[in-house]
Design an enzyme around this catalytic site. Structure first.
Site, PDB file in Angstrom:
ATOM      1  N   ASN A   7       0.853  -1.187   0.000  1.00 16.70           N
ATOM      2  CA  ASN A   7       0.000   0.000   0.000  1.00 16.70           C
ATOM      3  C   ASN A   7       0.897   1.249   0.000  1.00 16.70           C
ATOM      4  OD1 ASN A   7      -1.343   2.291   1.158  1.00 16.70           O
ATOM      5  ND2 ASN A   7      -3.066   0.956   1.606  1.00 16.70           N
ATOM      6  N   HIS A  10       0.996   6.247   1.811  1.00 13.48           N
ATOM      7  CA  HIS A  10       1.753   7.209   2.620  1.00 13.48           C
ATOM      8  C   HIS A  10       2.885   7.896   1.867  1.00 13.48           C
ATOM      9  CE1 HIS A  10      -0.906   6.541   5.788  1.00 13.48           C
ATOM     10  NE2 HIS A  10      -0.634   5.240   5.869  1.00 13.48           N
ATOM     11  N   ARG A  18       2.752  18.963   1.915  1.00 11.90           N
ATOM     12  CA  ARG A  18       3.290  20.227   1.415  1.00 11.90           C
ATOM     13  C   ARG A  18       2.626  20.709   0.126  1.00 11.90           C
ATOM     14  NH1 ARG A  18       8.275  22.128   3.332  1.00 11.90           N
ATOM     15  NH2 ARG A  18       8.163  21.901   5.574  1.00 11.90           N
ATOM     16  N   HIS A  43      -5.708   3.505  -1.462  1.00  8.98           N
ATOM     17  CA  HIS A  43      -7.033   3.806  -0.914  1.00  8.98           C
ATOM     18  C   HIS A  43      -7.409   5.213  -1.367  1.00  8.98           C
ATOM     19  CE1 HIS A  43      -9.636   3.961   3.047  1.00  8.98           C
ATOM     20  NE2 HIS A  43     -10.335   4.247   1.962  1.00  8.98           N
ATOM     21  N   ARG A  45      -9.602   7.818  -0.695  1.00  9.14           N
ATOM     22  CA  ARG A  45     -10.544   8.188   0.365  1.00  9.14           C
ATOM     23  C   ARG A  45     -11.448   9.304  -0.107  1.00  9.14           C
ATOM     24  NH1 ARG A  45      -8.665   6.153   5.723  1.00  9.14           N
ATOM     25  NH2 ARG A  45     -10.479   7.246   6.487  1.00  9.14           N
ATOM     26  N   ARG A  49      -7.324  12.552   1.266  1.00  2.42           N
ATOM     27  CA  ARG A  49      -6.234  13.051   2.125  1.00  2.42           C
ATOM     28  C   ARG A  49      -4.854  12.600   1.640  1.00  2.42           C
ATOM     29  NH1 ARG A  49      -7.304   9.692   7.663  1.00  2.42           N
ATOM     30  NH2 ARG A  49      -9.370  10.566   7.392  1.00  2.42           N
ATOM     31  N   GLU A  70      -8.538   0.134  -2.585  1.00  2.00           N
ATOM     32  CA  GLU A  70      -9.324   0.138  -1.341  1.00  2.00           C
ATOM     33  C   GLU A  70     -10.290   1.300  -1.421  1.00  2.00           C
ATOM     34  OE1 GLU A  70      -6.874   0.609   2.070  1.00  2.00           O
ATOM     35  OE2 GLU A  70      -5.768  -1.195   1.661  1.00  2.00           O
ATOM     36  N   THR A 101      -8.150   3.083   8.755  1.00  2.00           N
ATOM     37  CA  THR A 101      -9.352   2.253   8.822  1.00  2.00           C
ATOM     38  C   THR A 101      -9.373   1.495  10.147  1.00  2.00           C
ATOM     39  OG1 THR A 101      -9.053   1.979   6.455  1.00  2.00           O
ATOM     40  CG2 THR A 101     -10.697   0.590   7.496  1.00  2.00           C
ATOM     41  N   GLU A 151     -10.522  -9.825   3.133  1.00  2.00           N
ATOM     42  CA  GLU A 151      -9.244  -9.443   3.731  1.00  2.00           C
ATOM     43  C   GLU A 151      -9.493  -9.367   5.231  1.00  2.00           C
ATOM     44  OE1 GLU A 151      -7.003  -6.200   2.026  1.00  2.00           O
ATOM     45  OE2 GLU A 151      -6.022  -5.808   3.946  1.00  2.00           O
ATOM     46  N   HIS A 191      -3.363  -4.876   7.698  1.00  2.00           N
ATOM     47  CA  HIS A 191      -3.546  -3.724   8.586  1.00  2.00           C
ATOM     48  C   HIS A 191      -2.667  -3.837   9.824  1.00  2.00           C
ATOM     49  CE1 HIS A 191      -5.164  -0.136  10.341  1.00  2.00           C
ATOM     50  NE2 HIS A 191      -5.751   0.102   9.191  1.00  2.00           N
TER      51      HIS A 191
HETATM   52  N1  PXP Z   1      -5.543  -3.379   4.166  1.00  2.00           N
HETATM   53  C1  PXP Z   1      -6.550  -2.491   4.271  1.00  2.00           C
HETATM   54  C2  PXP Z   1      -7.923  -2.918   3.868  1.00  2.00           C
HETATM   55  C3  PXP Z   1      -6.312  -1.168   4.704  1.00  2.00           C
HETATM   56  O1  PXP Z   1      -7.333  -0.293   4.803  1.00  2.00           O
HETATM   57  C4  PXP Z   1      -4.986  -0.779   4.992  1.00  2.00           C
HETATM   58  C5  PXP Z   1      -4.697   0.625   5.371  1.00  2.00           C
HETATM   59  O2  PXP Z   1      -4.912   1.457   4.283  1.00  2.00           O
HETATM   60  C6  PXP Z   1      -3.980  -1.748   4.858  1.00  2.00           C
HETATM   61  C7  PXP Z   1      -4.281  -3.050   4.471  1.00  2.00           C
HETATM   62  C8  PXP Z   1      -2.553  -1.426   5.155  1.00  2.00           C
HETATM   63  O3  PXP Z   1      -2.419  -1.138   6.510  1.00  2.00           O
HETATM   64  P1  PXP Z   1      -1.047  -0.622   7.062  1.00  2.00           P
HETATM   65  O4  PXP Z   1      -0.765   0.698   6.417  1.00  2.00           O
HETATM   66  O5  PXP Z   1      -1.286  -0.525   8.542  1.00  2.00           O
HETATM   67  O6  PXP Z   1      -0.008  -1.653   6.698  1.00  2.00           O
END
Ligand code: PXP
Length: 242
Positions: A7, A10, A18, A43, A45, A49, A70, A101, A151, A191
């Site tokens: 994922n 970030h 910024r 994701h 959103r 964000r 996601e 989440t 998941e 997660h």
């Molecule tokens: N799986 C799902 C469904 C999520 O919502 C997230 C967070 O966006 C992740 C996995 C990844 O989680 P983490 O960033 O804590 O590894």
């Protein structure tokens, strides 16, 4: 063989902090794939964000592995998904105030909406995964409404503070995997997984894919993104061969 979906939200979080055009999650996705990841997860959103619509459009054109979107099952995002056609959508609950989440999807309350959405995704050839707590009832309902995968939410396992709680949450996930397999679902998990807690989860037979974001992007600050992905992939493969 167990797969790793990375994922990259970030990377976009740092950019949005910024309002610059860098670091670009599209560049990150290419590096993540070169380092051996089996899929890219983002994701989109409602509040945008981190990941932006432009990121998703470009990722659809550039990702060569598997693109897993996601998303909350809201009308706006459903339409975007149907147009963009990721390989898979993972439906998550979304609350505006949350940092990330926080819990699994309530498949019972949203059954009809999820069933209709799943049918529409299938018409476009998009696979559907539901992000749920390892609760046998939620797993059964996911199967009944036609989802392809689940998941399992590993957040509680990751946040456990006592050995008893850890063991209890681990067993819940273990049983969840077995129930999912019994119903013929693909079982993924994710997660909160990091380099220290991933192995026991990766070692559970039957889990097809782990989706991991924050810990990999955090480590990438120190090691570089490719090394961070390689280290995680090595751990999960090791867990399977032990
Ligand atoms: N799986 C799902 C469904 C999520 O919502 C997230 C967070 O966006 C992740 C996995 C990844 O989680 P983490 O960033 O804590 O590894």
């Amino acid at each position: 063989m167990i797969r790793l979906g990375v994922n990259i939200d970030h990377v976009a979080t740092v950019r949005q902090a910024r309002g610059t055009s860098y670091p670009d999650p599209v560049t990150a996705a290419a590096l993540v794939e070169m380092a051996g990841a089996d899929g890219i997860v983002v994701h989109l959103r409602e509040d945008r964000r981190h990941i932006q619509d432009r990121d998703l459009e470009l990722l659809r054109k550039t990702v060569k592995s598997k693109l897993n979107l996601e998303m909350a099952a809201t009308d706006e995002i459903i339409e975007i998904a149907l147009q963009t056609k990721p390989d898979m959508v993972t439906i998550v609950p979304e609350r505006r105030q949350e940092v990330t989440t926080e819990g699994g999807l309530d498949v019972e309350t949203h059954y009809v909406k999820l069933e209709q959405m799943t049918q529409r995704m299938h018409e476009q050839g998009i696979l559907v995964s539901l992000f749920i707590d390892p609760d046998p009832k939620m797993i059964e309902l996911s199967k009944r409404l036609g989802s392809d995968a689940i998941e399992l939410h590993t957040g509680r396992y990751c946040n456990a503070t006592t050995p008893q709680e850890y063991e209890q949450e681990y067993q819940r996930i273990h049983q969840g995997v077995e129930v999912g397999l019994k119903w013929g679902l693909k079982v993924n998990a994710g997660h909160g997984l990091n380099y220290f807690n991933v192995k026991p989860i990766a070692s559970l037979p039957g889990i097809e894919e782990l989706n991991i974001g924050h810990s990999i992007i955090a480590r990438a600050i120190f090691t570089g993104l490719e090394q961070a992905v390689r280290d995680m992939k090595a751990l999960i493969l090791e867990a399977r061969s032990e």
